[in-house]
Motif scaffolding. Structure first.
Motif, PDB file in Angstrom:
ATOM      1  N   TRP A  17      -9.460  -3.298  28.793  1.00 54.76           N
ATOM      2  CA  TRP A  17      -8.365  -2.686  28.039  1.00 54.76           C
ATOM      3  C   TRP A  17      -8.137  -1.255  28.528  1.00 54.76           C
ATOM      4  CZ3 TRP A  17      -4.163  -3.729  25.676  1.00 54.76           C
ATOM      5  CH2 TRP A  17      -3.526  -2.763  24.891  1.00 54.76           C
ATOM      6  N   ASN A  18      -9.214  -0.551  28.791  1.00 52.05           N
ATOM      7  CA  ASN A  18      -9.091   0.836  29.246  1.00 52.05           C
ATOM      8  C   ASN A  18      -8.330   0.946  30.564  1.00 52.05           C
ATOM      9  OD1 ASN A  18     -10.325   1.960  27.016  1.00 52.05           O
ATOM     10  ND2 ASN A  18     -12.359   1.962  27.945  1.00 52.05           N
ATOM     11  N   THR A  19      -8.320  -0.115  31.357  1.00 55.02           N
ATOM     12  CA  THR A  19      -7.595  -0.050  32.632  1.00 55.02           C
ATOM     13  C   THR A  19      -6.090  -0.250  32.465  1.00 55.02           C
ATOM     14  OG1 THR A  19      -7.835  -2.392  33.212  1.00 55.02           O
ATOM     15  CG2 THR A  19      -9.613  -0.917  33.897  1.00 55.02           C
ATOM     16  N   VAL A  20      -5.655  -0.819  31.343  1.00 58.45           N
ATOM     17  CA  VAL A  20      -4.216  -1.071  31.152  1.00 58.45           C
ATOM     18  C   VAL A  20      -3.606  -0.314  29.977  1.00 58.45           C
ATOM     19  CG1 VAL A  20      -4.280  -3.360  32.222  1.00 58.45           C
ATOM     20  CG2 VAL A  20      -4.565  -3.151  29.737  1.00 58.45           C
ATOM     21  N   ASP A  26       5.238  -0.482  29.970  1.00 57.87           N
ATOM     22  CA  ASP A  26       5.270  -1.768  30.674  1.00 57.87           C
ATOM     23  C   ASP A  26       4.824  -2.916  29.771  1.00 57.87           C
ATOM     24  OD1 ASP A  26       6.166  -0.522  32.979  1.00 57.87           O
ATOM     25  OD2 ASP A  26       4.149  -0.326  33.829  1.00 57.87           O
ATOM     26  N   ILE A  27       3.844  -2.654  28.921  1.00 55.09           N
ATOM     27  CA  ILE A  27       3.361  -3.698  28.011  1.00 55.09           C
ATOM     28  C   ILE A  27       4.457  -4.075  27.016  1.00 55.09           C
ATOM     29  CG2 ILE A  27       1.725  -4.204  26.143  1.00 55.09           C
ATOM     30  CD1 ILE A  27      -0.354  -2.509  27.760  1.00 55.09           C
ATOM     31  N   LEU A  28       5.064  -3.077  26.373  1.00 57.95           N
ATOM     32  CA  LEU A  28       6.107  -3.390  25.398  1.00 57.95           C
ATOM     33  C   LEU A  28       7.328  -4.012  26.080  1.00 57.95           C
ATOM     34  CD1 LEU A  28       6.829  -3.385  22.409  1.00 57.95           C
ATOM     35  CD2 LEU A  28       7.885  -1.139  22.745  1.00 57.95           C
ATOM     36  N   TYR A  29       7.652  -3.534  27.264  1.00 54.18           N
ATOM     37  CA  TYR A  29       8.759  -4.117  28.022  1.00 54.18           C
ATOM     38  C   TYR A  29       8.501  -5.610  28.259  1.00 54.18           C
ATOM     39  CZ  TYR A  29      12.018  -5.017  31.866  1.00 54.18           C
ATOM     40  OH  TYR A  29      13.007  -5.542  32.664  1.00 54.18           O
ATOM     41  N   ALA A  30       7.278  -5.951  28.668  1.00 51.82           N
ATOM     42  CA  ALA A  30       6.934  -7.353  28.928  1.00 51.82           C
ATOM     43  C   ALA A  30       7.058  -8.191  27.655  1.00 51.82           C
ATOM     44  CB  ALA A  30       5.523  -7.451  29.504  1.00 51.82           C
ATOM     45  N   VAL A  31       6.629  -7.629  26.534  1.00 52.10           N
ATOM     46  CA  VAL A  31       6.721  -8.347  25.257  1.00 52.10           C
ATOM     47  C   VAL A  31       8.188  -8.580  24.889  1.00 52.10           C
ATOM     48  CG1 VAL A  31       6.288  -8.173  22.770  1.00 52.10           C
ATOM     49  CG2 VAL A  31       4.476  -7.575  24.398  1.00 52.10           C
ATOM     50  N   GLY A  64       3.939   3.729  22.745  1.00 54.99           N
ATOM     51  CA  GLY A  64       2.686   4.443  22.501  1.00 54.99           C
ATOM     52  C   GLY A  64       2.089   4.107  21.149  1.00 54.99           C
ATOM     53  N   ARG A  65       2.946   3.959  20.146  1.00 55.11           N
ATOM     54  CA  ARG A  65       2.451   3.602  18.808  1.00 55.11           C
ATOM     55  C   ARG A  65       1.813   2.217  18.799  1.00 55.11           C
ATOM     56  NH1 ARG A  65       7.671   4.952  16.044  1.00 55.11           N
ATOM     57  NH2 ARG A  65       7.611   7.198  15.979  1.00 55.11           N
ATOM     58  N   ILE A  66       2.506   1.263  19.402  1.00 62.36           N
ATOM     59  CA  ILE A  66       2.022  -0.121  19.379  1.00 62.36           C
ATOM     60  C   ILE A  66       0.734  -0.258  20.188  1.00 62.36           C
ATOM     61  CG2 ILE A  66       2.539  -2.478  20.138  1.00 62.36           C
ATOM     62  CD1 ILE A  66       5.499  -1.850  19.399  1.00 62.36           C
ATOM     63  N   ARG A 111       1.157 -11.884  21.010  1.00 63.95           N
ATOM     64  CA  ARG A 111      -0.143 -12.167  21.620  1.00 63.95           C
ATOM     65  C   ARG A 111       0.022 -12.880  22.962  1.00 63.95           C
ATOM     66  NH1 ARG A 111      -5.385 -15.506  19.331  1.00 63.95           N
ATOM     67  NH2 ARG A 111      -6.299 -15.807  21.374  1.00 63.95           N
ATOM     68  N   ALA A 112       0.848 -13.912  22.996  1.00 58.16           N
ATOM     69  CA  ALA A 112       1.046 -14.672  24.235  1.00 58.16           C
ATOM     70  C   ALA A 112       1.605 -13.781  25.343  1.00 58.16           C
ATOM     71  CB  ALA A 112       1.967 -15.864  23.981  1.00 58.16           C
ATOM     72  N   SER A 113       2.527 -12.910  24.990  1.00 55.40           N
ATOM     73  CA  SER A 113       3.109 -12.007  25.987  1.00 55.40           C
ATOM     74  C   SER A 113       2.104 -10.966  26.453  1.00 55.40           C
ATOM     75  CB  SER A 113       4.340 -11.311  25.413  1.00 55.40           C
ATOM     76  OG  SER A 113       5.317 -12.271  25.093  1.00 55.40           O
ATOM     77  N   LEU A 114       1.278 -10.496  25.539  1.00 56.20           N
ATOM     78  CA  LEU A 114       0.226  -9.550  25.917  1.00 56.20           C
ATOM     79  C   LEU A 114      -0.748 -10.209  26.890  1.00 56.20           C
ATOM     80  CD1 LEU A 114      -1.248  -6.832  25.636  1.00 56.20           C
ATOM     81  CD2 LEU A 114      -2.425  -7.795  23.633  1.00 56.20           C
ATOM     82  N   VAL A 115      -1.160 -11.428  26.590  1.00 53.89           N
ATOM     83  CA  VAL A 115      -2.078 -12.149  27.480  1.00 53.89           C
ATOM     84  C   VAL A 115      -1.430 -12.368  28.846  1.00 53.89           C
ATOM     85  CG1 VAL A 115      -3.257 -14.361  27.869  1.00 53.89           C
ATOM     86  CG2 VAL A 115      -3.428 -13.218  25.651  1.00 53.89           C
ATOM     87  N   ASP A 116      -0.159 -12.717  28.847  1.00 56.19           N
ATOM     88  CA  ASP A 116       0.537 -12.900  30.118  1.00 56.19           C
ATOM     89  C   ASP A 116       0.536 -11.594  30.912  1.00 56.19           C
ATOM     90  OD1 ASP A 116       2.210 -14.575  31.930  1.00 56.19           O
ATOM     91  OD2 ASP A 116       3.682 -13.010  31.477  1.00 56.19           O
ATOM     92  N   TYR A 117       0.823 -10.494  30.242  1.00 62.99           N
ATOM     93  CA  TYR A 117       0.802  -9.191  30.915  1.00 62.99           C
ATOM     94  C   TYR A 117      -0.596  -8.911  31.478  1.00 62.99           C
ATOM     95  CZ  TYR A 117       0.989  -4.251  31.878  1.00 62.99           C
ATOM     96  OH  TYR A 117       0.901  -3.040  32.524  1.00 62.99           O
TER      97      TYR A 117
END
Length: 151
Positions: A17-20, A26-31, A64-66, A111-117
């Motif tokens: 987690w610390n690496t991403v 980018d994470i929220l964009y992917a979601v 940043g909040r999420i 969750r699924a989108s986070l895992v995909d990212y």
């Protein structure tokens, strides 16, 4: 039900987690890209072109909040003394999201989108996948239960 993580799993979960975790945008964009219905739940982003808002200050702040919420929870996991703090965080998340009409399905999509990212941005192998599956199963067990009982 919750399944305890081994010390090795916990260490891998936290270090990966610390690496991403600094890739908030980018994470929220992917979601949002994978789930326009989730984007539509955010009044400041609903109906807007995702690519046009990705670089905005509002998007960065909300990302940043999420991601910060996840970082806070992940930071507390693994120490039994932190359980009350974890419960407070998760209950707050559930209550605020239930009040906005967010349902279990959107949490599962997130969750699924986070895992995909993660699968594209970490050294994804069977060990990493099983560690994240276990960790997210545990986290979402509590989140979805809290959502169910939230007022």
């Amino acid at each position: 039900a919750v399944t305890p993580m081994s010390a090795d799993q916990l260490a891998l979960f936290k270090s990966s987690w610390n690496t991403v975790k600094h890739n908030e945008v980018d994470i929220l964009y992917a979601v949002f890209k994978a789930n326009p219905d989730i984007q539509a739940k955010f009044p400041q982003f609903a109906g807007k072109d995702l690519d046009s808002i990705k670089d905005s200050a509002d998007f960065a702040v909300h990302s940043g909040r999420i991601v910060g919420f996840f970082s806070e929870v992940i930071g507390l996991i693994g120490n039994p003394e932190n359980r009350p703090a974890l419960k407070t965080l998760i209950d707050g998340l559930a209550s605020s999201h239930k009040a906005r009409g967010i349902e279990k399905a959107q949490f599962e999509e997130f969750r699924a989108s986070l895992v995909d990212y993660l699968s594209h941005h970490l050294d994804w192998n069977d060990t990493m996948k099983s560690t994240w599956d276990l960790a997210l199963n545990n986290m979402f067990f509590y989140i979805l239960h809290a959502l169910e009982v939230a007022q």
